[in-house]
Design a protein around this motif. Structure first.
Motif, PDB file in Angstrom:
ATOM      1  N   GLU A 161       0.827  -1.211   0.000  1.00  0.00           N
ATOM      2  CA  GLU A 161       0.000   0.000   0.000  1.00  0.00           C
ATOM      3  C   GLU A 161       0.861   1.261   0.000  1.00  0.00           C
ATOM      4  O   GLU A 161       0.569   2.226  -0.720  1.00  0.00           O
ATOM      5  CB  GLU A 161      -0.930  -0.013   1.209  1.00  0.00           C
ATOM      6  CG  GLU A 161      -2.005  -1.098   1.129  1.00  0.00           C
ATOM      7  CD  GLU A 161      -2.870  -1.160   2.369  1.00  0.00           C
ATOM      8  OE1 GLU A 161      -2.523  -0.477   3.369  1.00  0.00           O
ATOM      9  OE2 GLU A 161      -3.883  -1.875   2.349  1.00  0.00           O
ATOM     10  N   ALA A 162       1.917   1.271   0.802  1.00  0.00           N
ATOM     11  CA  ALA A 162       2.795   2.443   0.850  1.00  0.00           C
ATOM     12  C   ALA A 162       3.508   2.640  -0.477  1.00  0.00           C
ATOM     13  O   ALA A 162       3.653   3.772  -0.962  1.00  0.00           O
ATOM     14  CB  ALA A 162       3.811   2.280   1.978  1.00  0.00           C
ATOM     15  N   LEU A 163       3.950   1.556  -1.081  1.00  0.00           N
ATOM     16  CA  LEU A 163       4.624   1.642  -2.376  1.00  0.00           C
ATOM     17  C   LEU A 163       3.673   2.172  -3.438  1.00  0.00           C
ATOM     18  O   LEU A 163       4.038   3.057  -4.233  1.00  0.00           O
ATOM     19  CB  LEU A 163       5.162   0.262  -2.775  1.00  0.00           C
ATOM     20  CG  LEU A 163       5.850   0.142  -4.136  1.00  0.00           C
ATOM     21  CD1 LEU A 163       7.045   1.079  -4.224  1.00  0.00           C
ATOM     22  CD2 LEU A 163       6.278  -1.301  -4.389  1.00  0.00           C
ATOM     23  N   ALA A 164       2.451   1.674  -3.460  1.00  0.00           N
ATOM     24  CA  ALA A 164       1.467   2.131  -4.451  1.00  0.00           C
ATOM     25  C   ALA A 164       1.171   3.619  -4.285  1.00  0.00           C
ATOM     26  O   ALA A 164       1.065   4.353  -5.272  1.00  0.00           O
ATOM     27  CB  ALA A 164       0.193   1.302  -4.335  1.00  0.00           C
ATOM     28  N   ARG A 165       1.049   4.074  -3.046  1.00  0.00           N
ATOM     29  CA  ARG A 165       0.780   5.493  -2.806  1.00  0.00           C
ATOM     30  C   ARG A 165       1.919   6.369  -3.303  1.00  0.00           C
ATOM     31  O   ARG A 165       1.695   7.406  -3.945  1.00  0.00           O
ATOM     32  CB  ARG A 165       0.554   5.753  -1.312  1.00  0.00           C
ATOM     33  CG  ARG A 165      -0.800   5.325  -0.787  1.00  0.00           C
ATOM     34  CD  ARG A 165      -1.074   5.925   0.569  1.00  0.00           C
ATOM     35  NE  ARG A 165      -0.068   5.549   1.556  1.00  0.00           N
ATOM     36  CZ  ARG A 165      -0.128   4.466   2.325  1.00  0.00           C
ATOM     37  NH1 ARG A 165      -1.158   3.643   2.211  1.00  0.00           N
ATOM     38  NH2 ARG A 165       0.808   4.206   3.201  1.00  0.00           N
ATOM     39  N   MET A 166       3.143   5.964  -3.025  1.00  0.00           N
ATOM     40  CA  MET A 166       4.284   6.772  -3.445  1.00  0.00           C
ATOM     41  C   MET A 166       4.443   6.772  -4.958  1.00  0.00           C
ATOM     42  O   MET A 166       4.748   7.799  -5.562  1.00  0.00           O
ATOM     43  CB  MET A 166       5.574   6.287  -2.780  1.00  0.00           C
ATOM     44  CG  MET A 166       5.727   6.722  -1.348  1.00  0.00           C
ATOM     45  SD  MET A 166       7.434   6.608  -0.762  1.00  0.00           S
ATOM     46  CE  MET A 166       8.191   7.994  -1.633  1.00  0.00           C
ATOM     47  N   LEU A 167       4.238   5.633  -5.585  1.00  0.00           N
ATOM     48  CA  LEU A 167       4.332   5.582  -7.042  1.00  0.00           C
ATOM     49  C   LEU A 167       3.279   6.476  -7.684  1.00  0.00           C
ATOM     50  O   LEU A 167       3.563   7.197  -8.647  1.00  0.00           O
ATOM     51  CB  LEU A 167       4.186   4.145  -7.531  1.00  0.00           C
ATOM     52  CG  LEU A 167       5.357   3.201  -7.233  1.00  0.00           C
ATOM     53  CD1 LEU A 167       4.993   1.770  -7.594  1.00  0.00           C
ATOM     54  CD2 LEU A 167       6.616   3.630  -7.990  1.00  0.00           C
ATOM     55  N   VAL A 205      11.540  16.093 -12.245  1.00  0.00           N
ATOM     56  CA  VAL A 205      11.323  14.681 -11.957  1.00  0.00           C
ATOM     57  C   VAL A 205      10.628  14.020 -13.148  1.00  0.00           C
ATOM     58  O   VAL A 205       9.610  14.518 -13.627  1.00  0.00           O
ATOM     59  CB  VAL A 205      10.471  14.503 -10.688  1.00  0.00           C
ATOM     60  CG1 VAL A 205      10.254  13.027 -10.391  1.00  0.00           C
ATOM     61  CG2 VAL A 205      11.142  15.188  -9.501  1.00  0.00           C
ATOM     62  N   THR A 206      11.176  12.923 -13.639  1.00  0.00           N
ATOM     63  CA  THR A 206      10.550  12.179 -14.725  1.00  0.00           C
ATOM     64  C   THR A 206       9.809  10.967 -14.155  1.00  0.00           C
ATOM     65  O   THR A 206      10.159  10.477 -13.075  1.00  0.00           O
ATOM     66  CB  THR A 206      11.595  11.688 -15.741  1.00  0.00           C
ATOM     67  OG1 THR A 206      12.394  10.653 -15.126  1.00  0.00           O
ATOM     68  CG2 THR A 206      12.507  12.829 -16.188  1.00  0.00           C
ATOM     69  N   PRO A 207       8.789  10.459 -14.840  1.00  0.00           N
ATOM     70  CA  PRO A 207       8.072   9.282 -14.329  1.00  0.00           C
ATOM     71  C   PRO A 207       8.988   8.085 -14.080  1.00  0.00           C
ATOM     72  O   PRO A 207       8.864   7.398 -13.065  1.00  0.00           O
ATOM     73  CB  PRO A 207       7.045   8.995 -15.435  1.00  0.00           C
ATOM     74  CG  PRO A 207       6.805  10.326 -16.074  1.00  0.00           C
ATOM     75  CD  PRO A 207       8.143  11.020 -16.050  1.00  0.00           C
ATOM     76  N   CYS A 208       9.924   7.857 -14.997  1.00  0.00           N
ATOM     77  CA  CYS A 208      10.850   6.727 -14.826  1.00  0.00           C
ATOM     78  C   CYS A 208      11.761   6.950 -13.623  1.00  0.00           C
ATOM     79  O   CYS A 208      11.962   6.055 -12.796  1.00  0.00           O
ATOM     80  CB  CYS A 208      11.681   6.548 -16.096  1.00  0.00           C
ATOM     81  SG  CYS A 208      12.935   5.255 -15.973  1.00  0.00           S
ATOM     82  N   GLY A 209      12.327   8.149 -13.525  1.00  0.00           N
ATOM     83  CA  GLY A 209      13.217   8.446 -12.413  1.00  0.00           C
ATOM     84  C   GLY A 209      12.519   8.331 -11.075  1.00  0.00           C
ATOM     85  O   GLY A 209      13.080   7.811 -10.102  1.00  0.00           O
ATOM     86  N   TRP A 210      11.276   8.832 -11.023  1.00  0.00           N
ATOM     87  CA  TRP A 210      10.498   8.755  -9.794  1.00  0.00           C
ATOM     88  C   TRP A 210      10.244   7.301  -9.396  1.00  0.00           C
ATOM     89  O   TRP A 210      10.456   6.916  -8.236  1.00  0.00           O
ATOM     90  CB  TRP A 210       9.171   9.485  -9.971  1.00  0.00           C
ATOM     91  CG  TRP A 210       8.271   9.396  -8.775  1.00  0.00           C
ATOM     92  CD1 TRP A 210       7.271   8.493  -8.572  1.00  0.00           C
ATOM     93  CD2 TRP A 210       8.293  10.226  -7.611  1.00  0.00           C
ATOM     94  NE1 TRP A 210       6.652   8.702  -7.363  1.00  0.00           N
ATOM     95  CE2 TRP A 210       7.270   9.762  -6.749  1.00  0.00           C
ATOM     96  CE3 TRP A 210       9.081  11.305  -7.216  1.00  0.00           C
ATOM     97  CZ2 TRP A 210       7.011  10.351  -5.508  1.00  0.00           C
ATOM     98  CZ3 TRP A 210       8.822  11.901  -5.985  1.00  0.00           C
ATOM     99  CH2 TRP A 210       7.801  11.422  -5.151  1.00  0.00           C
ATOM    100  N   ALA A 211       9.789   6.488 -10.339  1.00  0.00           N
ATOM    101  CA  ALA A 211       9.471   5.089 -10.033  1.00  0.00           C
ATOM    102  C   ALA A 211      10.710   4.337  -9.548  1.00  0.00           C
ATOM    103  O   ALA A 211      10.645   3.558  -8.583  1.00  0.00           O
ATOM    104  CB  ALA A 211       8.876   4.408 -11.264  1.00  0.00           C
ATOM    105  N   GLN A 212      11.850   4.556 -10.198  1.00  0.00           N
ATOM    106  CA  GLN A 212      13.071   3.889  -9.757  1.00  0.00           C
ATOM    107  C   GLN A 212      13.480   4.352  -8.362  1.00  0.00           C
ATOM    108  O   GLN A 212      13.883   3.538  -7.514  1.00  0.00           O
ATOM    109  CB  GLN A 212      14.199   4.162 -10.757  1.00  0.00           C
ATOM    110  CG  GLN A 212      14.024   3.448 -12.088  1.00  0.00           C
ATOM    111  CD  GLN A 212      15.161   3.751 -13.051  1.00  0.00           C
ATOM    112  OE1 GLN A 212      15.732   4.832 -13.040  1.00  0.00           O
ATOM    113  NE2 GLN A 212      15.480   2.776 -13.888  1.00  0.00           N
ATOM    114  N   ALA A 213      13.376   5.662  -8.120  1.00  0.00           N
ATOM    115  CA  ALA A 213      13.773   6.206  -6.819  1.00  0.00           C
ATOM    116  C   ALA A 213      12.882   5.673  -5.707  1.00  0.00           C
ATOM    117  O   ALA A 213      13.362   5.320  -4.619  1.00  0.00           O
ATOM    118  CB  ALA A 213      13.718   7.731  -6.869  1.00  0.00           C
ATOM    119  N   VAL A 214      11.579   5.612  -5.959  1.00  0.00           N
ATOM    120  CA  VAL A 214      10.645   5.103  -4.960  1.00  0.00           C
ATOM    121  C   VAL A 214      10.964   3.649  -4.632  1.00  0.00           C
ATOM    122  O   VAL A 214      11.040   3.250  -3.457  1.00  0.00           O
ATOM    123  CB  VAL A 214       9.196   5.248  -5.450  1.00  0.00           C
ATOM    124  CG1 VAL A 214       8.237   4.439  -4.574  1.00  0.00           C
ATOM    125  CG2 VAL A 214       8.789   6.712  -5.461  1.00  0.00           C
TER     126      VAL A 214
END
Length: 292
Positions: A161-167, A205-214
């Motif tokens: 749930e936390a991962l989904a929220r951050m993504l 922030v790019t979508p790819c960069g954000w997802a990898q960072a999260v």
């Protein structure tokens, strides 16, 4: 609320150095070659301070350090892989060590064999700790601002749930989402000059960069790592920080590594380098001087 001095205001209004791209070789890229975008200031032959930004930020977040530390140091602030024009990492679920290895390749390309200090803010503190533990001979001092324990201890439904929220929160920013981000990072009474600077940071922030960072955050637990770091550590934390509260982040790290020098900014929240830039810079300079 932190009161801005005339020196603080001058740092917040300083022009940013132009962004530049440096080509590096790294097996962390899909083609084993990529680019790191960065901003740099100060004499090329001066001691080097490298600055790593947070997950919703970029190199421009270090505007006040690029302007205020450049008289004695070569200050380099990167855009992490996947941020701005920096090449993303090859893997969908990277570890902090992957970012640390790209940083090592960048330092080699810049012919920097040893940093006077490595500064990491928030998510950038996770990379900074990983780098310091992995490559202790490449830095003299570590400075961690608004440090993060990361989320590697979460399991099961709580993790999902936390991962989904951050993504989901990494969607392309609009005015509403910018305002929401600023509200999470700063109290309502912070001066407008600080709020304006913070509001601009999410745009790189790019979508790819954000997802990898999260996903990287969910692979780490930094209190398990910080005790392995051999260089001196200064830690800066805001008593008003609701995103990474001192009790949940800075104090567990200090308990894991009792030698950390903790500086609590009673009147600041999460963006210390912009809320109180002259104090922030003074601590960095003092840390470098004590490290010798």
């Amino acid at each position: 609320m932190a009161n801005l001095s005339s020196a603080d205001l001058a740092l917040l209004e300083a022009d940013l150095p132009p962004a530049m791209r440096v080509e590096i070789d790294s097996n962390r890229y899909a083609t084993e070659r990529g680019y790191v975008e960065l901003r740099a200031s100060g004499p090329a032959d001066a001691p080097v301070i490298v600055c790593l930004h947070g997950i919703g930020s970029n190199s421009a977040g270090y505007r006040a350090q690029l302007a205020g530390l450049c008289h004695r140091f070569r200050v380099i602030a990167w855009n992490a892989p996947g941020f701005g024009a920096s090449t993303p990492l090859a893997m969908a679920e990277p570890h902090a060590d992957d970012y640390a290895d790209v940083l090592l390749s960048l330092l080699d390309r810049l012919q920097c064999t040893r940093m006077a200090a490595l500064v990491g803010s928030s998510w950038g503190s996770v990379i900074a700790m990983a780098f310091a533990a992995r490559y202790p001979h490449r830095l003299a001092r570590l400075v961690l601002a608004a440090p993060n324990t990361a989320r590697g201890r979460l399991e099961g439904t709580a993790k999902e749930e936390a991962l989904a929220r951050m993504l989901d929160s990494g969607r392309t920013p609009d005015e509403a989402s910018r305002a929401a981000v600023v509200a999470r990072l700063l109290p309502a009474d912070v001066p407008s000059q600080v709020r304006e600077r913070v509001a601009q940071l999410r745009d790189a922030v790019t979508p790819c960069g954000w997802a990898q960072a999260v996903r990287m955050l969910f692979s780490m637990h930094t209190p398990s790592l910080v005790g392995d770091i051999r260089c001196p550590i200064d830690m800066l934390a805001g008593a008003r920080d609701t995103l990474a509260p001192v009790e949940q982040h800075a104090l567990p790290l200090c308990e894991a590594a009792p030698g950390i020098r903790l500086h609590v900014f009673e009147d600041c929240a999460h963006m210390l380098k912009l809320e109180a830039p002259t104090r922030f810079n003074a601590i960095v300079r003092d840390a470098v001087d004590r490290a010798g």
